[in-house]
Design an enzyme around this catalytic site. Sequence first.
Site, PDB file in Angstrom:
ATOM      1  N   TRP A   1      -0.469   2.726   1.115  1.00 52.54           N
ATOM      2  CA  TRP A   1       0.756   3.518   0.966  1.00 52.54           C
ATOM      3  C   TRP A   1       0.401   4.874   1.560  1.00 52.54           C
ATOM      4  O   TRP A   1      -0.407   5.610   1.017  1.00 52.54           O
ATOM      5  CB  TRP A   1       1.131   3.675  -0.514  1.00 52.54           C
TER       6      TRP A   1
ATOM      7  N   ASN B   1      -8.452   4.454  -2.152  1.00 50.62           N
ATOM      8  CA  ASN B   1      -7.140   4.649  -2.804  1.00 50.62           C
ATOM      9  C   ASN B   1      -7.189   6.012  -3.490  1.00 50.62           C
ATOM     10  O   ASN B   1      -8.009   6.218  -4.381  1.00 50.62           O
ATOM     11  CB  ASN B   1      -6.894   3.549  -3.839  1.00 50.62           C
ATOM     12  N   GLY B   2      -6.345   6.942  -3.058  1.00 46.10           N
ATOM     13  CA  GLY B   2      -6.360   8.278  -3.654  1.00 46.10           C
ATOM     14  C   GLY B   2      -6.168   9.327  -2.578  1.00 46.10           C
ATOM     15  O   GLY B   2      -5.731   9.022  -1.464  1.00 46.10           O
TER      16      GLY B   2
ATOM     17  N   GLU C   1      16.789   2.936  -5.452  1.00 42.51           N
ATOM     18  CA  GLU C   1      15.455   2.411  -5.106  1.00 42.51           C
ATOM     19  C   GLU C   1      15.503   1.206  -4.177  1.00 42.51           C
ATOM     20  O   GLU C   1      14.733   1.103  -3.237  1.00 42.51           O
ATOM     21  CB  GLU C   1      14.742   1.940  -6.383  1.00 42.51           C
TER      22      GLU C   1
ATOM     23  N   CYS D   1      -2.645   2.983  -3.034  1.00 42.67           N
ATOM     24  CA  CYS D   1      -2.991   1.814  -2.229  1.00 42.67           C
ATOM     25  C   CYS D   1      -3.592   0.764  -3.142  1.00 42.67           C
ATOM     26  O   CYS D   1      -3.747   0.969  -4.340  1.00 42.67           O
ATOM     27  CB  CYS D   1      -4.005   2.229  -1.173  1.00 42.67           C
TER      28      CYS D   1
ATOM     29  N   LYS E   1       4.516   0.484  -6.590  1.00 43.02           N
ATOM     30  CA  LYS E   1       4.693   0.194  -8.010  1.00 43.02           C
ATOM     31  C   LYS E   1       4.007   1.199  -8.922  1.00 43.02           C
ATOM     32  O   LYS E   1       4.533   1.584  -9.971  1.00 43.02           O
ATOM     33  CB  LYS E   1       4.164  -1.213  -8.307  1.00 43.02           C
TER      34      LYS E   1
ATOM     35  N   ARG F   1       1.473  -2.295  -4.469  1.00 37.83           N
ATOM     36  CA  ARG F   1       0.919  -0.948  -4.602  1.00 37.83           C
ATOM     37  C   ARG F   1       1.100  -0.131  -3.328  1.00 37.83           C
ATOM     38  O   ARG F   1       0.863   1.072  -3.328  1.00 37.83           O
ATOM     39  CB  ARG F   1      -0.570  -1.017  -4.948  1.00 37.83           C
TER      40      ARG F   1
ATOM     41  N   GLU G   1      19.488   5.453 -15.216  1.00 40.88           N
ATOM     42  CA  GLU G   1      18.656   4.315 -14.821  1.00 40.88           C
ATOM     43  C   GLU G   1      19.378   3.412 -13.828  1.00 40.88           C
ATOM     44  O   GLU G   1      18.812   2.960 -12.828  1.00 40.88           O
ATOM     45  CB  GLU G   1      18.222   3.511 -16.060  1.00 40.88           C
TER      46      GLU G   1
ATOM     47  N   HIS H   1      32.734  19.366 -14.387  1.00 41.36           N
ATOM     48  CA  HIS H   1      32.097  20.664 -14.081  1.00 41.36           C
ATOM     49  C   HIS H   1      31.489  20.672 -12.688  1.00 41.36           C
ATOM     50  O   HIS H   1      30.632  21.501 -12.384  1.00 41.36           O
ATOM     51  CB  HIS H   1      31.020  20.964 -15.139  1.00 41.36           C
TER      52      HIS H   1
ATOM     53  N   LYS I   1      18.044   2.536 -10.036  1.00 36.17           N
ATOM     54  CA  LYS I   1      17.845   1.163  -9.555  1.00 36.17           C
ATOM     55  C   LYS I   1      18.562   0.962  -8.220  1.00 36.17           C
ATOM     56  O   LYS I   1      18.015   0.430  -7.258  1.00 36.17           O
ATOM     57  CB  LYS I   1      18.349   0.129 -10.585  1.00 36.17           C
TER      58      LYS I   1
HETATM   59  C1  AGP Z   1      11.045   2.532 -11.315  1.00 34.79           C
HETATM   60  O1  AGP Z   1      11.726   1.408 -10.901  1.00 34.79           O
HETATM   61  C2  AGP Z   1      10.046   3.009 -10.332  1.00 34.79           C
HETATM   62  N1  AGP Z   1       9.129   2.035  -9.959  1.00 34.79           N
HETATM   63  C3  AGP Z   1       9.389   4.313 -10.728  1.00 34.79           C
HETATM   64  O2  AGP Z   1      10.374   5.283 -10.937  1.00 34.79           O
HETATM   65  C4  AGP Z   1       8.513   4.234 -11.975  1.00 34.79           C
HETATM   66  O3  AGP Z   1       9.299   4.100 -13.109  1.00 34.79           O
HETATM   67  C5  AGP Z   1       7.676   5.512 -12.088  1.00 34.79           C
HETATM   68  O4  AGP Z   1       6.872   5.613 -10.944  1.00 34.79           O
HETATM   69  C6  AGP Z   1       6.821   5.506 -13.358  1.00 34.79           C
HETATM   70  O5  AGP Z   1       5.948   4.433 -13.328  1.00 34.79           O
HETATM   71  P1  AGP Z   1       5.149   4.033 -14.659  1.00 34.79           P
HETATM   72  O6  AGP Z   1       6.128   3.591 -15.686  1.00 34.79           O
HETATM   73  O7  AGP Z   1       4.229   2.946 -14.205  1.00 34.79           O
HETATM   74  O8  AGP Z   1       4.401   5.269 -15.092  1.00 34.79           O
END
Ligand code: AGP
Length: 607
Positions: free
Chosen positions: A73, A99-100, A487, A2, A602, A27, A480, A503, A484
């Site tokens: 979150w 937050n936690g 996500e 959060c 994030k 966040r 990657e 395979h 993307k």
């Molecule tokens: C990637 O687009 C995501 N936001 C997520 O997979 C991110 O890479 C992952 O949570 C790691 O975050 P960081 O690089 O801040 O440790």
Amino acid sequence: MCGIVGYCGPKNSTGILLDGLKRLEYRGYDSAGLAIQRSGTISAVKKTGKIQDLRAVVPPTLAGNCGIGHTRWATHGGVTDLNAHPHLDASGKIAVVHNGIIENYVQLKARLVAEGFVFVSETDSEVLPHLISYYYEGDLEKAVRSALRQVKGTYGIAAVHADEADRIVGARYGSPLVVGVGDGEMLLASDVTAMIAHTKQVVYMEDGEIVSLTPDGFVMTDIHDKKVNKKVDEVTWDLDSIEKEGFACFMEKEIFEQPDSIARTLSGRLDAEYATGKLGGLNMTSRELLAVKRVKIVASGTSWHAGLVGAQLIESVARIPAASEFSSELRYRNSVVESDTLYFAVTQSGETADTLYAMRELKRKGARVLGICNVVGSTIARESDGGVYTHAGPEIAVASTKAFTSQIAVFYAFALMMARMRDMSFSAGLKYVKGLQSIGEKVGETLKQRDRIQAIAKKYCHARDFLFLGRGLEYPVALEGALKLKEISYIHAEGYSAGEIKHGPIALINEETPSVFLVPDDSLREKVISNMKEVKARKGPIIAFATEGDQEVAEIADETVFIPKIDELFQPFLLVVPLQLLAYFCALELGRDVDQPRNLAKSVTVE
Ligand code: AGP
């Protein structure tokens, strides 16, 4: 994960907190709330949805010089107004934002219920205001300290009491918290983006610290009530860098920033005189670097993919065995740590709990762990044995883009440095330095393919599944690209080594499932072309990313996007950018919230 924010000073805190929460929205954006202190009362407003939804229900009369806010979150308890923060005690005099995760909240709740406390939400966090009120005897800081001594888990909290005007008490264990030192005003937040409009003077809190803020200043102590002296740091970037600057959203801006962000990452880190890489901040002598016999990388998500590129580079260029591991797996795997193994913790935010705990576990075992981080002053950066800031600039969009190309740029410089300390010749080093120096411009050229990629996205974004396929250095790039797309467009996508699909995954191929092939002009081109033909034979639509002028690929594929010619070693830079654009335009076409995709945040500060 959060976002929390607090303000106490001469101004009305309501607007300041709402603006701060807007900056922290990446966040977590399930619900939000405020608690404003005024003439011996606490007024709390909370609402499911985004900050604009909260802003819409905040009465214009809600005002006070001291308050706290939260954007959520959800971890414990559904997305409801009741589960939104702040949480208050029964008297309504104590308000807390958290937050936690409180791991022992069930036991604490049972104890408090037995004492007659009544809970209204499903959250773990609600135990905090009740526990604080249980210990409250007129001093909020004391009560917070006593309460936190009972708590197991992670927290970044801010609390106010109706009877203690203009005072905020904050505490940190496992979740980030920063104090903002203003002129006659003080701020508290999960990260500096929420306070940079008011001050650049910040104090990073460490685990176990408790802060008491009033408009005149702050007092930092620890959980044992011992005073802690803190240094004030200066934030080096400004508000503009967290604005959209005319782009439709932060992700688009951050994709198009890459020619500059990569150049910023490499600036001062390529030494043409010695044809090598130069990374200050590793805190290692050349002798210690020469003694490194193995490199291991720990990371999550996109950073893990950057680690996979890094590991291949370190092995192929510097001839040092290397591997990239999931932080969440390594932490509990009882891994073997050897003294001549060098570890990297790679993270954009520097706060990812999985990577933080994996690093602490490795350090507990005696490993040397260097950080590759983007957020200056973040926990992993401060706790690592040294490391490198990527200087990609603030990355606001949840889907990481420029941080990835900056992370791999650091690995390119590191692999060069280690190789030139071993058997790479001066001329090979110089060719490598020149290759890296040309990346920014080549990425700029690749970005000119945006309209072509948008047209392809429009055509294929209604597919239910996608496969992303590459070999060698392009395999992590395929992973990657798939991440993307997943996500931000919510389309199911799988990244796979092109050589591996026969395979099993080739069973997924049909006329509705597009395969995205990374087939640049490199030593594996022929192999990838054979894999393309295997898919073609099963009528699978093919979208190919190939080196300009490659007509053979264009004849096999249904769609081809050309990237500029470049040494095969550096192709990951030019192939990941079009995949970022493909995901972006698919999400745009499907009307998704590109910067804040559902269910994500994030920086993942919980396990
Ligand atoms: C990637 O687009 C995501 N936001 C997520 O997979 C991110 O890479 C992952 O949570 C790691 O975050 P960081 O690089 O801040 O440790």
